[in-house]
Design an enzyme around this catalytic site. Structure first.
Site, PDB file in Angstrom:
ATOM      1  CE1 TYR A  10     -19.084   7.707  70.880  1.00  0.00           C
ATOM      2  CE2 TYR A  10     -19.954   7.898  68.652  1.00  0.00           C
ATOM      3  CZ  TYR A  10     -20.032   8.188  69.997  1.00  0.00           C
ATOM      4  OH  TYR A  10     -21.067   8.963  70.458  1.00  0.00           O
ATOM      5  CG  HIS A  11     -13.371   6.634  64.673  1.00  0.00           C
ATOM      6  ND1 HIS A  11     -13.579   7.709  63.815  1.00  0.00           N
ATOM      7  CD2 HIS A  11     -14.514   5.908  64.630  1.00  0.00           C
ATOM      8  CE1 HIS A  11     -14.786   7.629  63.283  1.00  0.00           C
ATOM      9  NE2 HIS A  11     -15.374   6.542  63.764  1.00  0.00           N
ATOM     10  N   PRO A  12     -10.775   4.768  68.529  1.00  0.00           N
ATOM     11  CG  PRO A  12     -11.111   3.482  70.464  1.00  0.00           C
ATOM     12  CD  PRO A  12     -11.851   4.252  69.399  1.00  0.00           C
TER      13      PRO A  12
END
Length: 533
Positions: free
Chosen positions: A464-466
């Site tokens: 969840y770190h774009p």
């Protein structure tokens, strides 16, 4: 007419709304596609498990078929609600290391070095441990120690020490490496999202308006300058005007999408979609980076996990006991930063999140019995993806081409195998002797490199770190300059995780709020805060 229009009430947008509306003479409009953050499971930390896939607060994105991951389409949850992803995440408060930001500065993001960003981390933070050289205690964002932890989380930290790593009680302290409990963005045992920290306390301001359920369709650009926003509300288009600036804070997916829908992006791609080109900006949507994550799962021989916890009882106890008990857990209670044998520098290159429950497919696939999960990700991947449009309709999700494990040297894959090996080794430590049941994923403990490669390709997911799709820099190809102004378009800035040139070594939520804190000073013309030499 407003002075500023902010698109996106997420981690960055709520910060901007607060800081810019401090001037009573300045009219601010904040637009959010999702609803208010009324849902009780948003505010009970352990409720995040119930928010998985909740369409009312989640964009529920999917990537295209990923060639290096067995052709799977990976699910990318992103917050679609006041507070954005800070309203649905696991609340881990992590900044990365100073070298991450010094690297940004060296790459052309001038002023975003560690000395330039630390004061804004501190201005944002209200740490229950108090203030010191690295932490703030007077900011809006409450950061605290967990009120409740599971015995398995303590076993994980002990296992790390048995494996030769040291204990670390502050991943944002003098050094990042080690095993310990995460500090979390919570206030009195409840989630402290950017909406809770920054927006709710100032909603009474007469110069701040917040519209929910409003999907931005395009930015209005006239004579090379952003002058407003067209958004959809209840089936009709509404246009609002900005006298000073339009501030795009949609995140690493939605910000490049809206720029392209507005005619700012790769000219040929826009023309193919029938969009009039306002500014040929080839790098809009490029430079997409994300932390790929591999989960190792085992059964537990003792029923101490959160797998069979009664959700109703947990919620009842939480609200009855003043936000205490398992309901105050962020689930990913303990973690670690580890420097692997493949590390190219002095800093940790692997991050771990331990979960005292079985977490398969982001928790969407429920497994029988009791178990525990170890997330492991490579912190500085070399692969790059991109965001593109499928059509010119803002309601159509952007095309996410994450391009995981695509670096030509194959280093990202080597690191993911290293992550799987480390997870397996930690689960063999004595601390887990009283809990160790049969392996789940992978199903065997003796996989060789080929077996671990197949495991990674079959099971790896996003953590969840774009970031990175509106890259900041001082070169002509950068999407935004170091003041976060869109190159070639006046009156328009991008302020969110999409401007990060590279991933930081850790979770991206706190850095995104920091970016907005610093951006607010840039917008207002305030002298930037600096740490003295």
């Amino acid at each position: 007419m407003y002075d500023y229009i902010i698109i996106g009430a997420g981690s960055a947008g709520c910060v901007l709304a607060n800081r810019l509306s401090e001037d009573p003479a300045c009219r601010v409009l904040l637009l959010e596609a999702g609803p208010r953050d009324w849902h009780p499971f948003i505010h009970m930390p352990a409720g995040l498990a119930k928010l998985v896939g909740h369409k009312g607060v989640n964009w529920n994105y999917d990537t295209v078929a990923e060639a290096q991951l067995d052709g799977r389409r990976l699910w990318w949850p992103r917050g679609k609600v006041l507070g954005g992803s800070s309203s649905i995440n696991a609340m881990c408060y992590v900044r990365g290391v100073p070298a991450d930001y010094d690297g940004w500065d060296a790459m052309g993001a001038e002023g975003w070095d560690w000395r330039g960003v630390l004061p804004y981390f501190k201005r944002s933070e209200r740490n229950t441990r108090g203030a010191d050289a690295l932490h703030g205690a007077d900011g809006p964002l409450h950061v605290s120690d967990l009120r409740h932890t599971n015995p398995l989380s303590s076993a994980f930290i002990e296992a790390g020490q048995q494996a030769g790593y040291h204990r670390n009680d502050d991943f944002n302290g003098q050094q990042q490496a080690g095993f310990g409990f995460y500090q979390v963005t919570q206030k009195d045992g409840a989630r402290c999202s950017s909406a809770v920290a920054y927006l709710h306390p100032v909603r009474h301001r007469s110069n701040l308006e917040v519209f929910t359920g409003t999907l931005a369709r395009r930015i209005l650009i006239e004579n090379g300058r952003a002058v407003g926003v067209a958004y959809a509300h209840r089936g009709r288009e509404v246009q609002v005007r900005a006298e000073r600036e339009v501030l795009l804070a949609g995140g690493a997916i939605n910000s490049p999408q809206l720029l392209m829908l507005s005619g700012v992006g790769p000219a040929d791609h826009l023309r193919e979609r029938g969009i009039a080109v306002q500014m040929d900006a080839p790098q809009v949507g490029l430079n997409l980076q994300d932390h790929l994550d591999i989960c190792t799962l085992r059964h537990s021989t003792r029923p101490v996990t959160y797998d069979r916890t009664s959700e109703l009882k947990t919620a009842f106890d939480y609200f009855l006991r003043g936000h205490r008990g398992p309901g105050s857990s962020n689930i990913a209670e303990a973690g670690a930063f580890v420097r692997s044998s493949l590390a190219s520098g002095p800093h940790a290159d692997i991050q771990l999140h331990f979960v005292p429950a079985m977490l398969d497919d982001h928790g969407r696939h429920r497994l029988a019995g009791d178990g525990y999960t170890l997330h492991a990700c490579f912190l500085r991947p070399r692969s790059r993806g991109r965001i593109r449009l499928d059509d010119a309709d803002a309601r159509t999700p952007a095309r996410i081409e994450a391009n995981y494990l695509s670096d030509p040297e194959g280093f990202d894959l080597k690191m993911m195998i290293e992550c799987a090996r480390l997870s397996r080794d930690l689960f063999t430590q004595r601390a887990f002797d009283d809990y160790r049941g049969a392996p789940i994923f992978p199903a065997r403990d003796d996989l060789d490199e080929a077996g671990l490669t197949a495991f990674v390709r079959a099971k790896a997911e996003t953590v969840y770190h774009p970031i990175g799709t509106c890259r900041m820099g001082n070169d002509g190809n950068a999407v935004v300059d170091p003041q976060l102004r869109v190159n070639g378009v006046g009156g328009l800035r991008v302020i969110d995780a999409s401007v990060m040139p590279t991933l930081i070594g850790g979770n991206t939520n706190a850095p995104t709020m920091m970016i907005a804190e610093r951006a607010a000073d840039l917008i207002r013309g305030h002298p930037p805060l600096r740490v003295p030499h």
